[in-house]
Enzyme design. Structure first.
Site, PDB file in Angstrom:
ATOM      1  N   LYS A   1       0.854  -1.188   0.000  1.00 56.52           N
ATOM      2  CA  LYS A   1       0.000   0.000   0.000  1.00 56.52           C
ATOM      3  C   LYS A   1       0.885   1.231   0.000  1.00 56.52           C
ATOM      4  O   LYS A   1       1.727   1.408   0.885  1.00 56.52           O
ATOM      5  CB  LYS A   1      -0.911  -0.015   1.223  1.00 56.52           C
ATOM      6  CG  LYS A   1      -1.794   1.226   1.319  1.00 56.52           C
ATOM      7  CD  LYS A   1      -2.820   1.107   2.428  1.00 56.52           C
ATOM      8  CE  LYS A   1      -3.656   2.367   2.533  1.00 56.52           C
ATOM      9  NZ  LYS A   1      -4.655   2.284   3.603  1.00 56.52           N
TER      10      LYS A   1
ATOM     11  N   LYS B   1      -2.197  -1.416  -3.829  1.00 58.89           N
ATOM     12  CA  LYS B   1      -3.067  -0.246  -3.727  1.00 58.89           C
ATOM     13  C   LYS B   1      -2.247   1.026  -3.763  1.00 58.89           C
ATOM     14  O   LYS B   1      -1.257   1.098  -3.042  1.00 58.89           O
ATOM     15  CB  LYS B   1      -3.825  -0.348  -2.406  1.00 58.89           C
ATOM     16  CG  LYS B   1      -4.717   0.815  -2.098  1.00 58.89           C
ATOM     17  CD  LYS B   1      -5.330   0.633  -0.748  1.00 58.89           C
ATOM     18  CE  LYS B   1      -6.137   1.883  -0.426  1.00 58.89           C
ATOM     19  NZ  LYS B   1      -6.600   1.910   0.916  1.00 58.89           N
TER      20      LYS B   1
HETATM   21  C1  PBG Z   1      -7.146   3.682   5.535  1.00 60.11           C
HETATM   22  C2  PBG Z   1      -7.651   3.373   4.185  1.00 60.11           C
HETATM   23  C3  PBG Z   1      -7.541   4.256   3.113  1.00 60.11           C
HETATM   24  C4  PBG Z   1      -8.180   3.650   2.023  1.00 60.11           C
HETATM   25  C5  PBG Z   1      -8.650   2.410   2.443  1.00 60.11           C
HETATM   26  N1  PBG Z   1      -8.309   2.242   3.797  1.00 60.11           N
HETATM   27  C6  PBG Z   1      -6.968   5.618   3.044  1.00 60.11           C
HETATM   28  C7  PBG Z   1      -5.670   5.911   3.635  1.00 60.11           C
HETATM   29  O1  PBG Z   1      -4.787   5.061   3.757  1.00 60.11           O
HETATM   30  O2  PBG Z   1      -5.508   7.073   4.008  1.00 60.11           O
HETATM   31  C8  PBG Z   1      -8.271   4.286   0.676  1.00 60.11           C
HETATM   32  C9  PBG Z   1      -9.293   3.770  -0.253  1.00 60.11           C
HETATM   33  C10 PBG Z   1      -9.608   4.681  -1.383  1.00 60.11           C
HETATM   34  O3  PBG Z   1      -8.959   5.724  -1.592  1.00 60.11           O
HETATM   35  O4  PBG Z   1     -10.531   4.343  -2.120  1.00 60.11           O
HETATM   36  N2  PBG Z   1      -6.941   2.662   6.391  1.00 60.11           N
END
Ligand code: PBG
Length: 332
Positions: free
Chosen positions: A202, A256
């Site tokens: 991520k 991601k």
């Molecule tokens: C946070 C989380 C995020 C997303 C999913 N879980 C955002 C972040 O890490 O700040 C992002 C999903 C999206 O942008 O569609 N635990």
């Protein structure tokens, strides 16, 4: 195996594109509703469908409406939905206790869905940001996002989700050691068939902006997430994270964001062969849906093209806000 190509005109590659029938025969990547996990934003109340301004076509839903969405997903052939709570700011605290409250929004929604549509798989999100007054995925102590204390809290959160009936638990926090810790506790408590889909690779991405609006975390976030999420230029590190999480007990892994990171999807799939998912995140959705709304892009065509690209890159499935629209289109 090195492909051999005869010289022109023995080879005319356009022959393979000459008609819909031939193109159908030689088509490689096939997209079906069975490839989708549909992320849904849950909020308090009843009968509430509240649009998310930065994500045209996406709403925050109260639990009763989430159940309706779950029925729709099931009818469309979408195998799973993923819940993200929009938490009342009054319930955001430094200790994030709402995260493991059996009666929190995510757990209530999970139970309601499993009651109404037991065959639909429910995925939940493990991370403290929806519950934290700092907007971070972990506890903050003297400006540091502390790892081990956070993992203890994540285990409590994951177990409350498992007890509520979640089929797939998705740790999205990027702390070290959380997959192993959650897996141990699941086994210890007899949750042998609860799956872990690790957000393994991520990235610290600006494409999460609209999501943070949707869950009400953007106002709260102090600083950025660069000490736990990956820097966009790194690829080897992503492989180490994927390998580590698989060794700790992840059943499936995720990359991601999605579209800007298709090389990571391909590499992870080739290297490990595990079920591999990409998250087409909120900013990717907003780019496409926002441009389509202005008439600058053809909504349906960019939707299917972008989703097919994940299959081509080696993904087994994709988390996408387009899931219901794409499934409808694919079902004709
Ligand atoms: C946070 C989380 C995020 C997303 C999913 N879980 C955002 C972040 O890490 O700040 C992002 C999903 C999206 O942008 O569609 N635990």
């Amino acid at each position: 195996m090195k492909p051999t190509i005869a010289a022109f005109p023995a080879t005319r590659l356009r022959r393979l594109r000459k008609s819909p029938a031939i193109r159908a025969l030689v088509g490689q990547s096939v997209l079906t509703p069975g490839d989708f996990i549909w992320p849904i934003f849950v909020r308090d109340g009843e009968g509430v469908v509240e649009p998310v301004a930065s994500m045209p076509g996406v709403n925050r839903l109260s639990v009763d409406k989430v159940v309706e969405a779950a029925r729709e997903a099931h009818a469309l052939g979408i195998p799973a939905i993923c819940l993200f709570p929009y938490t009342d700011p009054a319930k955001k605290t430094e200790d994030c206790a709402e995260a493991w409250n059996p009666e929190n929004l995510s757990n209530r929604a999970t139970r309601a869905i499993k009651d109404a549509v037991p065959d639909l798989a429910v995925m939940t999100d493990v991370a403290l940001d929806p519950y934290s007054s700092t907007g971070h995925d972990g506890f903050v102590v003297d400006g540091e996002i502390v790892n081990d204390e956070t993992v203890e809290a994540l285990v409590k959160q994951a177990m409350s989700q498992a007890r509520a009936g979640a089929d797939i638990i998705g740790p999205s926090d990027m702390m070290d050691g959380r997959i192993g810790a959650i897996r141990n506790e699941l086994e210890r408590e007899g949750f042998r068939n609860t799956l872990l889909l690790s957000y393994a690779a991520k990235y610290a991405s600006a494409f999460y902006g609209p999501f943070r609006d949707a869950v009400g975390a953007s106002g709260a976030l102090k600083g950025d997430k660069t000490t736990y999420q990956m820097q966009p230029g790194n690829s080897d590190e992503a492989m180490r994270l994927v390998e580590r999480d698989l060794c700790e007990g992840a059943d499936m892994i995720m990359v991601k964001p999605g579209m800007p990171y298709l090389d990571i999807c391909r590499r992870a799939k080739e290297m490990f062969g595990a079920p591999t998912f990409a998250y087409q995140v909120s900013g990717e959705y907003a780019m496409l849906a926002g441009a389509a709304e202005r008439g600058w892009l053809d909504h349906d065509r960019v939707m299917l093209e972008s989703l097919t690209a994940f299959k081509r890159a080696g993904c087994d499935g994709v988390l996408t806000y387009f899931a219901p629209a794409a499934a409808k289109l694919l079902n004709g």
